[in-house]
Structure formats: structure tokens, C-alpha cells
Design a protein around this motif. Structure first.
Motif, PDB file in Angstrom:
ATOM      1  N   LYS A   1      -3.653  10.596  17.011  1.00 14.06           N
ATOM      2  CA  LYS A   1      -2.855   9.658  17.823  1.00 14.06           C
ATOM      3  C   LYS A   1      -1.563  10.309  18.304  1.00 14.06           C
ATOM      4  CE  LYS A   1      -0.663   7.598  13.748  1.00 14.06           C
ATOM      5  NZ  LYS A   1      -0.766   6.545  12.727  1.00 14.06           N
TER       6      LYS A   1
ATOM      7  N   ILE B   1      -8.830   3.494  13.879  1.00 13.12           N
ATOM      8  CA  ILE B   1      -8.137   3.233  12.611  1.00 13.12           C
ATOM      9  C   ILE B   1      -6.990   2.243  12.751  1.00 13.12           C
ATOM     10  CG2 ILE B   1      -8.744   5.525  11.696  1.00 13.12           C
ATOM     11  CD1 ILE B   1      -5.822   6.360  12.262  1.00 13.12           C
TER      12      ILE B   1
ATOM     13  N   MET C   1      -4.350   0.970   3.064  1.00 10.64           N
ATOM     14  CA  MET C   1      -3.147   1.795   3.162  1.00 10.64           C
ATOM     15  C   MET C   1      -2.174   1.401   2.071  1.00 10.64           C
ATOM     16  SD  MET C   1      -2.005   2.237   7.105  1.00 10.64           S
ATOM     17  CE  MET C   1      -2.893   0.839   7.775  1.00 10.64           C
TER      18      MET C   1
ATOM     19  N   MET D   1      -3.493   9.152   3.302  1.00  6.04           N
ATOM     20  CA  MET D   1      -2.889   9.723   4.508  1.00  6.04           C
ATOM     21  C   MET D   1      -2.170  11.011   4.072  1.00  6.04           C
ATOM     22  SD  MET D   1      -1.711   5.975   6.022  1.00  6.04           S
ATOM     23  CE  MET D   1      -0.359   6.606   6.939  1.00  6.04           C
ATOM     24  N   SER D   2      -1.428  11.618   4.989  1.00  7.87           N
ATOM     25  CA  SER D   2      -0.836  12.929   4.673  1.00  7.87           C
ATOM     26  C   SER D   2      -0.019  12.919   3.379  1.00  7.87           C
ATOM     27  CB  SER D   2       0.050  13.403   5.828  1.00  7.87           C
ATOM     28  OG  SER D   2      -0.758  13.745   6.928  1.00  7.87           O
TER      29      SER D   2
ATOM     30  N   ARG E   1      -7.562  10.119   5.983  1.00 12.35           N
ATOM     31  CA  ARG E   1      -7.136  10.106   7.381  1.00 12.35           C
ATOM     32  C   ARG E   1      -5.798  10.843   7.496  1.00 12.35           C
ATOM     33  NH1 ARG E   1      -7.454   5.046   5.411  1.00 12.35           N
ATOM     34  NH2 ARG E   1      -5.236   4.923   5.822  1.00 12.35           N
ATOM     35  N   LEU E   2      -5.846  12.083   7.953  1.00 10.19           N
ATOM     36  CA  LEU E   2      -4.622  12.880   7.980  1.00 10.19           C
ATOM     37  C   LEU E   2      -4.207  13.228   9.402  1.00 10.19           C
ATOM     38  CD1 LEU E   2      -5.162  15.474   5.083  1.00 10.19           C
ATOM     39  CD2 LEU E   2      -4.587  13.066   4.931  1.00 10.19           C
ATOM     40  N   GLY E   3      -2.944  12.937   9.707  1.00  9.79           N
ATOM     41  CA  GLY E   3      -2.395  13.275  11.009  1.00  9.79           C
ATOM     42  C   GLY E   3      -1.389  14.396  10.918  1.00  9.79           C
ATOM     43  N   SER E   4      -0.210  14.092  10.391  1.00  5.39           N
ATOM     44  CA  SER E   4       0.882  15.068  10.435  1.00  5.39           C
ATOM     45  C   SER E   4       0.577  16.353   9.657  1.00  5.39           C
ATOM     46  CB  SER E   4       2.190  14.436   9.975  1.00  5.39           C
ATOM     47  OG  SER E   4       1.983  13.492   8.971  1.00  5.39           O
TER      48      SER E   4
ATOM     49  N   ARG F   1       4.758  13.568  14.257  1.00  3.37           N
ATOM     50  CA  ARG F   1       4.758  12.838  15.535  1.00  3.37           C
ATOM     51  C   ARG F   1       6.175  12.434  15.895  1.00  3.37           C
ATOM     52  NH1 ARG F   1       0.556  10.980  12.568  1.00  3.37           N
ATOM     53  NH2 ARG F   1       1.892   9.392  11.659  1.00  3.37           N
TER      54      ARG F   1
HETATM   55  C1  LIG Z   1      -1.174   7.324  11.594  1.00  2.00           C
HETATM   56  C2  LIG Z   1      -2.193   6.912  10.613  1.00  2.00           C
HETATM   57  C3  LIG Z   1      -2.691   7.814   9.657  1.00  2.00           C
HETATM   58  C4  LIG Z   1      -2.208   9.245   9.525  1.00  2.00           C
HETATM   59  O1  LIG Z   1      -0.873   9.313   9.136  1.00  2.00           O
HETATM   60  P1  LIG Z   1      -0.218  10.691   8.637  1.00  2.00           P
HETATM   61  O2  LIG Z   1       0.862  10.263   7.725  1.00  2.00           O
HETATM   62  O3  LIG Z   1       0.281  11.391   9.848  1.00  2.00           O
HETATM   63  O4  LIG Z   1      -1.271  11.467   7.940  1.00  2.00           O
HETATM   64  C5  LIG Z   1      -3.674   7.371   8.800  1.00  2.00           C
HETATM   65  N1  LIG Z   1      -4.154   6.119   8.854  1.00  2.00           N
HETATM   66  C6  LIG Z   1      -3.705   5.220   9.747  1.00  2.00           C
HETATM   67  C7  LIG Z   1      -4.274   3.849   9.749  1.00  2.00           C
HETATM   68  C8  LIG Z   1      -2.715   5.583  10.652  1.00  2.00           C
HETATM   69  O5  LIG Z   1      -2.252   4.673  11.531  1.00  2.00           O
END
Ligand SMILES: *Cc1c(COP(=O)(O)O)cnc(C)c1O
Length: 216
Positions: A25, A67, A153, A190-191, A206-209, A215
Motif C-alpha cells: 500500500k 487487507i 491486528m 505485521m512488521s 502481512r509485512l509492509g515497512s 511509508r
Molecule cells: C499496513 C498494514 C500492514 C503492514 O504494516 P507494516 O507495519 O508496514 O508491516 C499489515 N496489515 C494491515 C491490515 C495493514 O493495514
């Protein structure tokens, strides 16, 4: 480190049975291409508009994970291609996913989002609502929805005990219902907290950063 190095390092550090969803995202298509070229196929987005655009632009064998909170009137835009909707948080939404699936004769994979954090800002069913939904077999009335498991979460806190207890509560819920409903997927982590999540039975993180960098 680069995106592909991050991916490689994270994949090496997690058990093989844990699926890594790269949360892309807000990130440009080019970043996703880099991940894709390194062999990654699972991407997560939280906004419909962005999900549609990236799906149109990128290779068709990518598995798109929704997500973020999904409004019922938007389901029709992703019904034909979405791989898994993690964020199903109301019966109304389940009904709409079923309706859109029926229209195109496609069974759509979902997870029920459970509010384990008690933050009023988070979406999801309460533990009680899930118990009711699954015990009354309401979910079995929908032929074009396949329930695969739960997503949750944890609270945004540095207190690992709180996070661990919240993940544990979702893991317990999963254990309770998994055999009756053939559940296989537990999406949590998450991260900042994925290691705690995996310790508590998660098999989708679910990993983003950690992959793409912070971001804005
Ligand atoms: C943004 C998001 C993530 C990832 O978050 P990070 O902290 O960057 O890993 C995971 N799950 C959901 C539902 C999110 O909105």
C-alpha cells in the motif's frame, strides 16, 4: 538493504509454512515489480482504487490480498480477481461477496477479521460474534464464499505481553473452530509484531515497512 534483500532475509527467518504477504500500500508499482522479479507473488493492499490499478498494471499471476476495510458497494470491482479478502467484518459484507461471487460463478476466499485489540478504531467481529456466526452455521449458507480462517491486528503498543495475549486469544478461537469449519489460515502479524504472531500459531504474516521501507 534493497527490497529483494529484505524479502530474502525475512523468508529465510520464518518457518516454511508461514505465508508472507508483502503489504505494498502507498508504494509505487516499480517497488512491486522489484519484489515480483525476485519471485514474490503475494501482495496486500488496503484501498480498492489502488488495488484495482495495481492489478491492471502488473502481471496476472500475482495473488492479491485485500487487507483493509471493504465497503460492500466496492466488492464488485475485485470479485473477479482477488485471491483472499482478509478484512471481512460484517454479515452484510459476507452477503455481498456471496452475491458478487454468484454473478461470476467464482467462489471467493475470505477471512473473518476479529477485533482482538479492544481499540475502538479497529474493525472486526468480536469473539462472541464469531462464536455465534460459526456455531449457528450461518456462514455455511453462502455457496460462493469460502471461509478459510481469521485475521486480527494487535494493539499498537510496545508492551509485548498485551500483544501476545491478543494473538493468543485469536489463536484459541482458531483452534476452537478449525476442525468444524476446515479453517487453515490464521493471518496475524505485521512488521513490528510478526515474530510474536508466529510464536502464537500465525501462518500468514502481512509485512509492509520491513520489506518496502517506511511509508509517508
Ligand atoms: C499496513 C498494514 C500492514 C503492514 O504494516 P507494516 O507495519 O508496514 O508491516 C499489515 N496489515 C494491515 C491490515 C495493514 O493495514
Amino acid at each position: 538493504m534493497s527490497i529483494s534483500e529484505n524479502l530474502k532475509k525475512i523468508k529465510k527467518s520464518i518457518p516454511e509454512k508461514v505465508l508472507l504477504v508483502a503489504v505494498s500500500k502507498t508504494k509505487p508499482v516499480n517497488d512491486l515489480k522489484i519484489a515480483y522479479r525476485s519471485g514474490h507473488l503475494d501482495f496486500g493492499e488496503n484501498k480498492i482504487q489502488e488495488l484495482i490499478l495495481k492489478h491492471e498494471t502488473l502481471p496476472k499471476n500475482i495473488r492479491w490480498h485485500m487487507i483493509g476495510h471493504l465497503q460492500s458497494n466496492k466488492v464488485k470491482y475485485i470479485a473477479s480477481f482477488v485471491y483472499l479478502i482478509h478484512s471481512v467484518d460484517s454479515l452484510k459484507l459476507i452477503k455481498e461477496i456471496n452475491k458478487q461471487g454468484e454473478k461470476i460463478n467464482r467462489v471467493i476466499n475470505i477471512l473473518l477479521q476479529v477485533d482482538i485489540s479492544n481499540d475502538s478504531t479497529k474493525y472486526g467481529f468480536s469473539l462472541n460474534e464469531i462464536n455465534k456466526l460459526l456455531s449457528d452455521n450461518i456462514i455455511n449458507n453462502f455457496n460462493f464464499v469460502s471461509l478459510n480462517g481469521f485475521m486480527g491486528m494487535a494493539s499498537f503498543t510496545s508492551n509485548f505481553n498485551i500483544i501476545e495475549n491478543q494473538f493468543k486469544s485469536l489463536s484459541d478461537l482458531f483452534e476452537k473452530h478449525k476442525s468444524n469449519h476446515s479453517l487453515t489460515m490464521l493471518s496475524m502479524g505485521m512488521s513490528g509484531d510478526y515474530k510474536i504472531a508466529i510464536k502464537n500459531n500465525s501462518n500468514i504474516i502481512r509485512l509492509g515497512s520491513n520489506i518496502f521501507g517506511k511509508r509517508n
